[in-house]
Design a protein around this motif. Structure first.
Motif, PDB file in Angstrom:
ATOM      1  N   MET A 282       0.834  -1.195   0.000  1.00 47.83           N
ATOM      2  CA  MET A 282       0.000   0.000   0.000  1.00 47.83           C
ATOM      3  C   MET A 282       0.878   1.258   0.000  1.00 47.83           C
ATOM      4  O   MET A 282       0.646   2.187  -0.771  1.00 47.83           O
ATOM      5  N   VAL A 283       1.899   1.266   0.838  1.00 48.25           N
ATOM      6  CA  VAL A 283       2.809   2.419   0.903  1.00 48.25           C
ATOM      7  C   VAL A 283       3.539   2.602  -0.426  1.00 48.25           C
ATOM      8  O   VAL A 283       3.657   3.723  -0.941  1.00 48.25           O
ATOM      9  N   VAL A 284       4.023   1.499  -1.002  1.00 45.00           N
ATOM     10  CA  VAL A 284       4.725   1.579  -2.289  1.00 45.00           C
ATOM     11  C   VAL A 284       3.792   2.120  -3.367  1.00 45.00           C
ATOM     12  O   VAL A 284       4.164   3.003  -4.151  1.00 45.00           O
ATOM     13  N   ASN A 285       2.570   1.612  -3.424  1.00 47.18           N
ATOM     14  CA  ASN A 285       1.626   2.062  -4.449  1.00 47.18           C
ATOM     15  C   ASN A 285       1.190   3.505  -4.241  1.00 47.18           C
ATOM     16  O   ASN A 285       0.994   4.242  -5.213  1.00 47.18           O
ATOM     17  N   LEU A 286       1.034   3.927  -3.001  1.00 47.39           N
ATOM     18  CA  LEU A 286       0.713   5.331  -2.736  1.00 47.39           C
ATOM     19  C   LEU A 286       1.851   6.240  -3.184  1.00 47.39           C
ATOM     20  O   LEU A 286       1.611   7.327  -3.715  1.00 47.39           O
ATOM     21  N   ALA A 287       3.088   5.799  -2.989  1.00 52.54           N
ATOM     22  CA  ALA A 287       4.233   6.596  -3.439  1.00 52.54           C
ATOM     23  C   ALA A 287       4.254   6.721  -4.960  1.00 52.54           C
ATOM     24  O   ALA A 287       4.670   7.744  -5.495  1.00 52.54           O
ATOM     25  N   LYS A 288       3.791   5.694  -5.657  1.00 50.93           N
ATOM     26  CA  LYS A 288       3.775   5.736  -7.122  1.00 50.93           C
ATOM     27  C   LYS A 288       2.682   6.654  -7.660  1.00 50.93           C
ATOM     28  O   LYS A 288       2.775   7.112  -8.795  1.00 50.93           O
ATOM     29  N   LEU A 289       1.663   6.935  -6.878  1.00 51.41           N
ATOM     30  CA  LEU A 289       0.563   7.783  -7.329  1.00 51.41           C
ATOM     31  C   LEU A 289       1.042   9.157  -7.792  1.00 51.41           C
ATOM     32  O   LEU A 289       0.572   9.674  -8.807  1.00 51.41           O
ATOM     33  N   ILE A 290       1.972   9.745  -7.061  1.00 55.79           N
ATOM     34  CA  ILE A 290       2.453  11.083  -7.387  1.00 55.79           C
ATOM     35  C   ILE A 290       3.135  11.088  -8.758  1.00 55.79           C
ATOM     36  O   ILE A 290       2.796  11.896  -9.629  1.00 55.79           O
ATOM     37  N   SER A 291       4.073  10.160  -8.954  1.00 54.26           N
ATOM     38  CA  SER A 291       4.785  10.149 -10.233  1.00 54.26           C
ATOM     39  C   SER A 291       3.865   9.752 -11.382  1.00 54.26           C
ATOM     40  O   SER A 291       3.976  10.295 -12.483  1.00 54.26           O
ATOM     41  N   PHE A 292       2.958   8.826 -11.156  1.00 57.22           N
ATOM     42  CA  PHE A 292       2.026   8.425 -12.214  1.00 57.22           C
ATOM     43  C   PHE A 292       1.136   9.586 -12.630  1.00 57.22           C
ATOM     44  O   PHE A 292       0.873   9.782 -13.813  1.00 57.22           O
TER      45      PHE A 292
END
Length: 94
Positions: A20-30
């Protein structure tokens, strides 16, 4: 995490929290790359029931498996995924 011999629920919960933390971090760059289009958001919306069904099935399965069987399944899955990664890497190199 497998050598820590956590309970089924603790192992699954820790893994879920990590991803969940990894995917939330990817939200910004995506979002900065413009990957969230109307089509991708609609596809996500359509697939949401499948994700919920998968979560429900995973929780039920986690409750049914005893610790020994859970870890045997985890090791087999890890072996299969590791073998696939090695095969794919070697295929690209060769």
């Amino acid at each position: 995490m497998l050598p820590l011999k956590l309970t089924n629920r603790c192992f699954a919960g820790t893994t879920a929290a990590f991803f969940m933390v990894v995917n939330l971090a990817k939200l910004i760059s995506f979002s900065m790359l413009g990957l969230f289009t109307r089509t991708t958001l609609l596809t996500s919306l359509v697939l949401t029931p499948v994700a919920v069904l998968g979560i429900w099935a995973g929780v039920r399965l986690n409750r049914c498996l005893n610790v020994t069987l859970f870890y045997k399944c985890s090791h087999v899955i890890l072996l299969v995924i590791g073998t696939r990664l090695i095969y794919t890497s070697l295929k690209i190199i060769l």
